[in-house]
Design an enzyme around this catalytic site. Sequence first.
Site, PDB file in Angstrom:
ATOM      1  CE  LYS A 118     -11.533  -3.545  -3.990  1.00 19.90           C
ATOM      2  NZ  LYS A 118     -11.561  -1.942  -4.317  1.00 19.90           N
ATOM      3  N   GLY A 120       0.518  10.584   1.691  1.00 25.43           N
ATOM      4  CA  GLY A 120       0.329   9.855   0.728  1.00 25.43           C
ATOM      5  C   GLY A 120       0.284  10.306  -0.714  1.00 25.43           C
ATOM      6  CB  VAL A 121       2.446  12.751  -2.563  1.00 23.65           C
ATOM      7  CG1 VAL A 121       2.094  13.677  -1.662  1.00 23.65           C
ATOM      8  CG2 VAL A 121       3.859  12.172  -2.076  1.00 23.65           C
ATOM      9  N   GLY A 122       0.623   9.690  -3.964  1.00 20.71           N
ATOM     10  CA  GLY A 122       0.690   8.785  -4.887  1.00 20.71           C
ATOM     11  C   GLY A 122      -0.347   9.146  -6.318  1.00 20.71           C
ATOM     12  CB  VAL A 163      -5.571   9.635  -5.203  1.00 19.03           C
ATOM     13  CG1 VAL A 163      -6.553  10.528  -4.665  1.00 19.03           C
ATOM     14  CG2 VAL A 163      -6.292   8.405  -5.829  1.00 19.03           C
TER      15      VAL A 163
HETATM   16  P1  NAD Z   1      -0.552   4.925  -4.773  1.00 15.21           P
HETATM   17  O1  NAD Z   1       0.196   3.548  -4.339  1.00 15.21           O
HETATM   18  O2  NAD Z   1      -0.464   5.297  -6.105  1.00 15.21           O
HETATM   19  O3  NAD Z   1       0.066   6.008  -3.447  1.00 15.21           O
HETATM   20  C1  NAD Z   1      -0.004   5.710  -2.230  1.00 15.21           C
HETATM   21  C2  NAD Z   1       1.145   6.470  -1.653  1.00 15.21           C
HETATM   22  O4  NAD Z   1       1.239   6.404  -0.176  1.00 15.21           O
HETATM   23  C3  NAD Z   1       2.318   6.241  -2.218  1.00 15.21           C
HETATM   24  O5  NAD Z   1       3.253   7.416  -2.367  1.00 15.21           O
HETATM   25  C4  NAD Z   1       3.018   5.438  -0.975  1.00 15.21           C
HETATM   26  O6  NAD Z   1       4.482   5.539  -0.746  1.00 15.21           O
HETATM   27  C5  NAD Z   1       2.464   6.132   0.050  1.00 15.21           C
HETATM   28  N1  NAD Z   1       2.253   5.341   1.423  1.00 15.21           N
HETATM   29  C6  NAD Z   1       2.251   3.910   1.671  1.00 15.21           C
HETATM   30  N2  NAD Z   1       2.138   3.770   2.725  1.00 15.21           N
HETATM   31  C7  NAD Z   1       2.060   4.950   3.586  1.00 15.21           C
HETATM   32  C8  NAD Z   1       2.122   5.081   4.939  1.00 15.21           C
HETATM   33  N3  NAD Z   1       1.796   4.016   5.639  1.00 15.21           N
HETATM   34  N4  NAD Z   1       2.354   6.417   5.311  1.00 15.21           N
HETATM   35  C9  NAD Z   1       2.543   7.291   4.209  1.00 15.21           C
HETATM   36  N5  NAD Z   1       2.526   7.222   2.948  1.00 15.21           N
HETATM   37  C10 NAD Z   1       2.253   6.101   2.660  1.00 15.21           C
HETATM   38  O7  NAD Z   1      -2.239   4.676  -4.316  1.00 15.21           O
HETATM   39  P2  NAD Z   1      -3.250   5.662  -4.752  1.00 15.21           P
HETATM   40  O8  NAD Z   1      -4.106   5.015  -5.850  1.00 15.21           O
HETATM   41  O9  NAD Z   1      -2.971   7.096  -4.762  1.00 15.21           O
HETATM   42  O10 NAD Z   1      -4.548   5.212  -3.567  1.00 15.21           O
HETATM   43  C11 NAD Z   1      -4.133   6.223  -2.348  1.00 15.21           C
HETATM   44  C12 NAD Z   1      -5.456   5.493  -1.460  1.00 15.21           C
HETATM   45  O11 NAD Z   1      -6.536   5.747  -2.185  1.00 15.21           O
HETATM   46  C13 NAD Z   1      -5.423   4.141  -1.311  1.00 15.21           C
HETATM   47  O12 NAD Z   1      -6.147   3.559   0.016  1.00 15.21           O
HETATM   48  C14 NAD Z   1      -6.724   3.468  -2.516  1.00 15.21           C
HETATM   49  O13 NAD Z   1      -7.135   2.241  -1.958  1.00 15.21           O
HETATM   50  C15 NAD Z   1      -7.539   4.763  -2.353  1.00 15.21           C
HETATM   51  N6  NAD Z   1      -8.264   4.783  -3.501  1.00 15.21           N
HETATM   52  C16 NAD Z   1      -7.731   5.152  -4.729  1.00 15.21           C
HETATM   53  C17 NAD Z   1      -8.315   5.374  -5.805  1.00 15.21           C
HETATM   54  C18 NAD Z   1      -7.743   5.645  -7.146  1.00 15.21           C
HETATM   55  O14 NAD Z   1      -8.432   5.996  -8.020  1.00 15.21           O
HETATM   56  N7  NAD Z   1      -6.495   5.355  -7.348  1.00 15.21           N
HETATM   57  C19 NAD Z   1      -9.893   5.377  -5.735  1.00 15.21           C
HETATM   58  C20 NAD Z   1     -10.543   4.870  -4.427  1.00 15.21           C
HETATM   59  C21 NAD Z   1      -9.676   4.757  -3.384  1.00 15.21           C
END
Ligand code: NAD
Length: 357
Positions: free
Chosen positions: A82, A183-185, A187
């Site tokens: 990483k 968290g509705v980002g 993923v």
């Molecule tokens: P993202 O930044 O697109 O979405 C995260 C969402 O969570 C955002 O909408 C943000 O506003 C919200 N958020 C942040 N802090 C918060 C809190 N304390 N309480 C509630 N909501 C909160 O991120 P993502 O790419 O969707 O990833 C989400 C998680 O999954 C992360 O932990 C990431 O490391 C993990 N992950 C993602 C992937 C991927 O393919 N994107 C793969 C493996 C793991």
Amino acid sequence: MSRDILSLMENWDGQGVVVRHDRPTGTWIFIALHDSTLGRPSGGTRMKVYPALADALEDAMRLAEGMTYKWAGLKTAFGGGKAVLAVPRPLEGAEREGLLLRYGDLIETLNGAFGTGADLGAGPDAMAIVARRTGYVLGIAADGSARDPGPFTAHGVLCGLRAALGEVFGSDDPAGRKVLIQGVGDVGEPLARALAKGGAELLLSDIDEAKAAKLAAGLGAAVVPAGEVYGTVCDVYAPCAVGATVNERTIPQLKCRVVAGSANNQLRVDEDAERLHRRGIVYAPDYIINAGGALAFSLMLEGGWDDKALFRRTAGIGDAVRDILREASASKSSPLAAARARVDRMLAERRATAVAG
Ligand code: NAD
């Protein structure tokens, strides 16, 4: 180096850390190489402002170790690594691009000792820049554009979540099941859409409440305020935002049967897996259930995979979660312990074969 950094290095069981100071931006680059038993240490690049340099190094080390388990759990030929770009402040424009290009050069000079992909703060756009200088970037399409891992990760989470439902309720059908997504980002949103399509009763929460409300309105879901997540009654709590939300303080509050989501490092410490187990809450280990993006990207490297085929393979995450939950149940251990035991066995066998060879 500060004492903290030295003691982190002294106590780490990884293979080594590449350290570079990027003078033009004042960024410290840490590339943590944890284990190469199964193949080239590979993992995402995180770009972030850290309170202290030691926090950045610790993050890189912990995440690299997680990648060793993730790749081994998937039975892919990659090792754990990483990178962290500890920026002094958020970088934009030419300054950010310059850093990413120099970072690409650094990876290239390592000659295949490390491969990377998108992570927090360094999404697909950043990876497309890094890939201009090095071939060791996962998730780059044939035309040089960077792919978004989110939809593949979400599909893997959906399949793992269904597997957990099957183990707990005897049916993996999400219809009528109450699922709370935190968290509705990248993923969480596609996961919410897929679950809504499958008839789940959705509860959505995000620190950005307007974002959660907008998605909820479109899907007929309810919104849960960020501060009320842990005490809300649901079948599944799906952490898809930040890490360490499952901990000594929140576990006693949880009113769910399953924890299954995408966030990395969901448990604050490993003992939290035992705490969940004692409460009868089934936990789908994060590094297994959130590996869909990594799996899809590793397959892309082989070439010849279209999206349909990648999604089909990502569904294998469901089988991995099911196997681990069954092993845990048979050995009366927590799913985390079962996942660890499985991966440790695999790594030990591989090391023994390498020594014998
Ligand atoms: P993202 O930044 O697109 O979405 C995260 C969402 O969570 C955002 O909408 C943000 O506003 C919200 N958020 C942040 N802090 C918060 C809190 N304390 N309480 C509630 N909501 C909160 O991120 P993502 O790419 O969707 O990833 C989400 C998680 O999954 C992360 O932990 C990431 O490391 C993990 N992950 C993602 C992937 C991927 O393919 N994107 C793969 C493996 C793991």
